[in-house]
Structures are given as structure tokens and as C-alpha cells.
Design a protein around this motif. Structure first.
Motif, mmCIF file in Angstrom:
data_model
loop_
_atom_site.group_PDB
_atom_site.id
_atom_site.type_symbol
_atom_site.label_atom_id
_atom_site.label_comp_id
_atom_site.label_asym_id
_atom_site.label_seq_id
_atom_site.Cartn_x
_atom_site.Cartn_y
_atom_site.Cartn_z
ATOM 1 N N MET A 80 57.132 28.396 43.815
ATOM 2 C CA MET A 80 55.727 28.019 43.707
ATOM 3 C C MET A 80 54.822 29.215 43.956
ATOM 4 S SD MET A 80 55.604 24.248 45.523
ATOM 5 C CE MET A 80 53.822 24.169 45.263
ATOM 6 N N ALA A 81 55.188 30.027 44.973
ATOM 7 C CA ALA A 81 54.388 31.221 45.273
ATOM 8 C C ALA A 81 54.403 32.187 44.093
ATOM 9 C CB ALA A 81 54.917 31.903 46.537
ATOM 10 N N GLU A 82 55.582 32.362 43.487
ATOM 11 C CA GLU A 82 55.687 33.252 42.332
ATOM 12 C C GLU A 82 54.879 32.716 41.159
ATOM 13 O OE1 GLU A 82 59.850 33.512 41.655
ATOM 14 O OE2 GLU A 82 60.213 34.925 43.305
ATOM 15 N N ALA A 83 54.931 31.397 40.965
ATOM 16 C CA ALA A 83 54.168 30.796 39.870
ATOM 17 C C ALA A 83 52.670 30.945 40.112
ATOM 18 C CB ALA A 83 54.535 29.313 39.730
ATOM 19 N N GLU A 84 52.244 30.720 41.364
ATOM 20 C CA GLU A 84 50.827 30.857 41.688
ATOM 21 C C GLU A 84 50.373 32.306 41.553
ATOM 22 O OE1 GLU A 84 50.383 29.251 45.563
ATOM 23 O OE2 GLU A 84 50.550 27.156 44.920
ATOM 24 N N SER A 85 51.248 33.237 41.984
ATOM 25 C CA SER A 85 50.908 34.652 41.867
ATOM 26 C C SER A 85 50.766 35.055 40.401
ATOM 27 C CB SER A 85 51.985 35.505 42.548
ATOM 28 O OG SER A 85 51.687 36.875 42.426
ATOM 29 N N ALA A 86 51.706 34.590 39.569
ATOM 30 C CA ALA A 86 51.623 34.894 38.137
ATOM 31 C C ALA A 86 50.368 34.278 37.523
ATOM 32 C CB ALA A 86 52.875 34.369 37.429
ATOM 33 N N ARG A 87 50.056 33.047 37.960
ATOM 34 C CA ARG A 87 48.849 32.388 37.448
ATOM 35 C C ARG A 87 47.604 33.157 37.864
ATOM 36 N NH1 ARG A 87 47.243 27.240 40.575
ATOM 37 N NH2 ARG A 87 46.698 28.945 41.971
ATOM 38 N N ASP A 88 47.571 33.614 39.137
ATOM 39 C CA ASP A 88 46.413 34.370 39.618
ATOM 40 C C ASP A 88 46.273 35.691 38.871
ATOM 41 O OD1 ASP A 88 45.881 32.357 41.407
ATOM 42 O OD2 ASP A 88 46.831 33.350 43.114
ATOM 43 N N ARG A 89 47.430 36.358 38.617
ATOM 44 C CA ARG A 89 47.370 37.620 37.874
ATOM 45 C C ARG A 89 46.841 37.389 36.460
ATOM 46 N NH1 ARG A 89 52.451 38.535 40.268
ATOM 47 N NH2 ARG A 89 53.476 37.934 38.326
ATOM 48 N N ASP A 90 47.343 36.338 35.820
ATOM 49 C CA ASP A 90 46.877 36.032 34.463
ATOM 50 C C ASP A 90 45.389 35.681 34.469
ATOM 51 O OD1 ASP A 90 49.409 36.443 33.560
ATOM 52 O OD2 ASP A 90 49.959 34.324 33.488
ATOM 53 N N ARG A 91 44.978 34.913 35.480
ATOM 54 C CA ARG A 91 43.568 34.526 35.566
ATOM 55 C C ARG A 91 42.693 35.753 35.802
ATOM 56 N NH1 ARG A 91 40.650 29.911 36.522
ATOM 57 N NH2 ARG A 91 38.681 30.163 37.646
ATOM 58 N N LEU A 92 43.140 36.642 36.709
ATOM 59 C CA LEU A 92 42.366 37.857 36.981
ATOM 60 C C LEU A 92 42.291 38.738 35.739
ATOM 61 C CD1 LEU A 92 40.882 39.594 39.052
ATOM 62 C CD2 LEU A 92 43.083 40.594 39.697
ATOM 63 N N HIS A 93 43.419 38.852 35.040
ATOM 64 C CA HIS A 93 43.432 39.647 33.805
ATOM 65 C C HIS A 93 42.454 39.068 32.791
ATOM 66 C CE1 HIS A 93 45.005 42.183 30.602
ATOM 67 N NE2 HIS A 93 45.120 41.103 29.849
ATOM 68 N N LEU A 94 42.469 37.750 32.656
ATOM 69 C CA LEU A 94 41.556 37.091 31.721
ATOM 70 C C LEU A 94 40.107 37.301 32.145
ATOM 71 C CD1 LEU A 94 40.980 35.216 29.343
ATOM 72 C CD2 LEU A 94 41.313 33.275 30.887
ATOM 73 N N GLN A 95 39.835 37.166 33.448
ATOM 74 C CA GLN A 95 38.472 37.366 33.944
ATOM 75 C C GLN A 95 37.995 38.785 33.638
ATOM 76 O OE1 GLN A 95 38.830 36.416 38.097
ATOM 77 N NE2 GLN A 95 38.642 34.214 37.768
ATOM 78 N N ASN A 96 38.844 39.768 33.936
ATOM 79 C CA ASN A 96 38.460 41.159 33.684
ATOM 80 C C ASN A 96 38.212 41.404 32.201
ATOM 81 O OD1 ASN A 96 38.680 41.806 36.394
ATOM 82 N ND2 ASN A 96 40.789 42.517 36.221
ATOM 83 N N GLU A 97 39.089 40.827 31.377
ATOM 84 C CA GLU A 97 38.936 40.997 29.936
ATOM 85 C C GLU A 97 37.625 40.380 29.446
ATOM 86 O OE1 GLU A 97 41.408 39.984 25.798
ATOM 87 O OE2 GLU A 97 42.253 39.532 27.777
ATOM 88 N N LEU A 98 37.305 39.181 29.935
ATOM 89 C CA LEU A 98 36.068 38.521 29.517
ATOM 90 C C LEU A 98 34.841 39.276 30.018
ATOM 91 C CD1 LEU A 98 37.022 34.771 30.096
ATOM 92 C CD2 LEU A 98 36.816 35.978 27.920
ATOM 93 N N VAL A 99 34.899 39.782 31.261
ATOM 94 C CA VAL A 99 33.770 40.541 31.807
ATOM 95 C C VAL A 99 33.545 41.813 30.995
ATOM 96 C CG1 VAL A 99 32.971 41.879 33.793
ATOM 97 C CG2 VAL A 99 33.937 39.598 34.130
ATOM 98 N N LEU A 100 34.635 42.525 30.678
ATOM 99 C CA LEU A 100 34.508 43.753 29.887
ATOM 100 C C LEU A 100 33.933 43.466 28.503
ATOM 101 C CD1 LEU A 100 37.822 45.614 30.821
ATOM 102 C CD2 LEU A 100 35.509 46.147 31.592
ATOM 103 N N LYS A 101 34.384 42.371 27.901
ATOM 104 C CA LYS A 101 33.841 42.011 26.584
ATOM 105 C C LYS A 101 32.359 41.655 26.686
ATOM 106 C CE LYS A 101 38.076 40.344 24.358
ATOM 107 N NZ LYS A 101 38.775 39.181 23.760
ATOM 108 N N ALA A 102 32.004 40.943 27.744
ATOM 109 C CA ALA A 102 30.602 40.570 27.933
ATOM 110 C C ALA A 102 29.738 41.809 28.140
ATOM 111 C CB ALA A 102 30.467 39.625 29.124
ATOM 112 N N LEU A 103 30.243 42.765 28.933
ATOM 113 C CA LEU A 103 29.479 43.993 29.169
ATOM 114 C C LEU A 103 29.343 44.803 27.883
ATOM 115 C CD1 LEU A 103 30.979 45.092 32.609
ATOM 116 C CD2 LEU A 103 28.717 44.121 32.185
ATOM 117 N N ALA A 104 30.412 44.843 27.090
ATOM 118 C CA ALA A 104 30.348 45.580 25.823
ATOM 119 C C ALA A 104 29.329 44.935 24.878
ATOM 120 C CB ALA A 104 31.728 45.611 25.172
ATOM 121 N N ARG A 105 29.325 43.612 24.848
ATOM 122 C CA ARG A 105 28.339 42.914 24.004
ATOM 123 C C ARG A 105 26.926 43.139 24.519
ATOM 124 N NH1 ARG A 105 31.244 37.006 22.938
ATOM 125 N NH2 ARG A 105 32.979 37.807 21.654
#
Length: 215
Positions: A80-105
Motif C-alpha cells: 500500500m505504501a509503495e502504491a501510494e508513493s507511486a500515486r503521489d509521484r505520478d500526481r506530483l509529476h502531473l501537477q508539475n507538468e500542468l503548472v509548466l504548461k500553464a506558465l508557458a501559456r
């Protein structure tokens, strides 16, 4: 004088066979008795051993069961910890990607302001804002990007009209900026980049909060 009895040969053979049969029967009987005794003693010994070790066996079984349950819980918790960690990493990656795209726009939207008829006024406002932080009594050089060079003289004149204690001189050398103004002192002691990139960086936290609020 005793009279000897005559023994027939056939009767001797019969007597020997009878004795052998009786002896065999006796041996088998004793064997059955011995086997029964051994089995009874073995059963009694087994019962005594089980009674003496039953508590130990119960403790051992409980220990094995508890250890298995503990390992299962630890494995489940780890998975469960590994799954949550992977989910958090994916969520953080997605957040960073969306923020960078928003800043570029956002930066692209600011660069698109150059097409507005009041773009010269926008540059003047940015220059006035930037000049409010320069030392008083300074002679300030101002550069624009190559695409905005035609606005330079008018912007410098408007800024000079707003300040009586500094002098802004337009330098036609193109600045390596994406839009906005670039100020520096005549002696080169300081410089201020008030361009679209710096504006986006100033508002990065606000943009990030706005993006994350939508997730």
C-alpha cells in the motif's frame, strides 16, 4: 522282563508333525501377545509424549500463525505504501507538468500583447514600475527586444515625464528578452529585467495554486 512294543514307522512321522504344529502354534500365540504388548506400550508412550508436549505444540502453532499474520500485514502495508508513493509521484509529476504548461501559456499570452494597439502604453507602465526601484539621481539606460525597438523613444520620454530625479535614455541595442523592458545603470552597477519571463516567474506561485485548485 518287559515286553517291547513295536513302533510303526508311520506313527513316528505323525508324532513329529504334531509336535511341530503345536510348537508353531505356541510361537505364533506368544508373538501375538508380544505384539499386543508392544502396541499398548507404544500407545501409552505416545499419549504421555503428546500430553507433555501439547502445550508447547499449541504455543508453536500460535507463534507460526501470528508470524504469518504479521508478515501478511507488513506485506500489505508495504504494498500500500509503495502504491501510494507511486500515486503521489505520478500526481506530483502531473501537477508539475500542468503548472509548466500553464506558465508557458501565460508567457505566450503576455507576448501576444504586442499585437494590441495600446502596447506602447503597456511597455511604458512596465518601465515606470521598474524605474521606481532604481536609485534616485541615476542616469538609466533602457533596452527593448528587437521587435519592440520602435516603441523605445516614446517609452523613454513617457518615463522621464513621470520622474524628475532620474533620466532614462533609450539604448537601441536589442535586449535578450521576450518582451518588456531591460534597465541598467550607465556605469553597469545594476540591471533590472522587467520582461515577460520575469513577470511569469513572479506569478508562478499564484499560477501553481490556481492550477492545483482545479485538480
Amino acid at each position: 522282563m518287559m515286553k517291547k512294543e513295536k513302533i510303526e514307522p508311520g506313527s513316528v512321522v505323525y508324532d513329529e508333525k504334531k509336535k511341530l504344529a503345536e510348537l508353531q502354534s505356541m510361537i505364533l500365540h506368544r508373538g501375538d501377545l508380544e505384539r499386543g504388548r508392544i502396541l499398548r506400550e507404544a500407545g501409552a508412550e505416545s499419549g504421555r509424549w503428546f500430553e507433555a508436549h501439547s502445550a508447547q505444540l499449541d504455543t508453536m502453532v500460535r507463534g507460526i500463525k501470528a508470524d504469518a499474520e504479521k508478515r501478511a500485514r507488513e506485506m500489505t502495508a508495504r504494498q500500500m505504501a509503495e502504491a501510494e508513493s507511486a500515486r503521489d509521484r505520478d500526481r506530483l509529476h502531473l501537477q508539475n507538468e500542468l503548472v509548466l504548461k500553464a506558465l508557458a501559456r501565460f508567457q505566450s499570452a503576455l507576448a501576444a500583447l504586442s499585437g494590441r494597439p495600446d502596447y506602447g502604453t503597456i511597455l511604458t507602465g512596465m518601465a515606470i514600475e521598474a524605474c521606481s526601484g532604481v536609485p534616485r539621481g541615476e542616469k538609466v539606460k533602457m533596452r527593448l527586444c528587437a521587435e519592440d525597438a520602435s516603441h523605445g523613444p516614446a517609452v523613454a520620454a513617457a518615463v522621464n515625464a513621470s520622474f524628475s530625479d532620474i533620466e532614462v535614455v533609450f539604448d537601441p541595442t536589442p535586449a535578450a528578452i521576450s518582451g518588456g523592458v531591460f534597465l541598467y545603470s550607465e556605469e553597469g552597477r545594476w540591471r533590472i529585467a522587467a520582461d515577460w519571463k520575469s513577470k511569469v516567474e513572479e506569478m508562478a506561485d499564484d499560477v501553481a495554486r490556481a492550477v492545483l485548485a482545479e485538480l
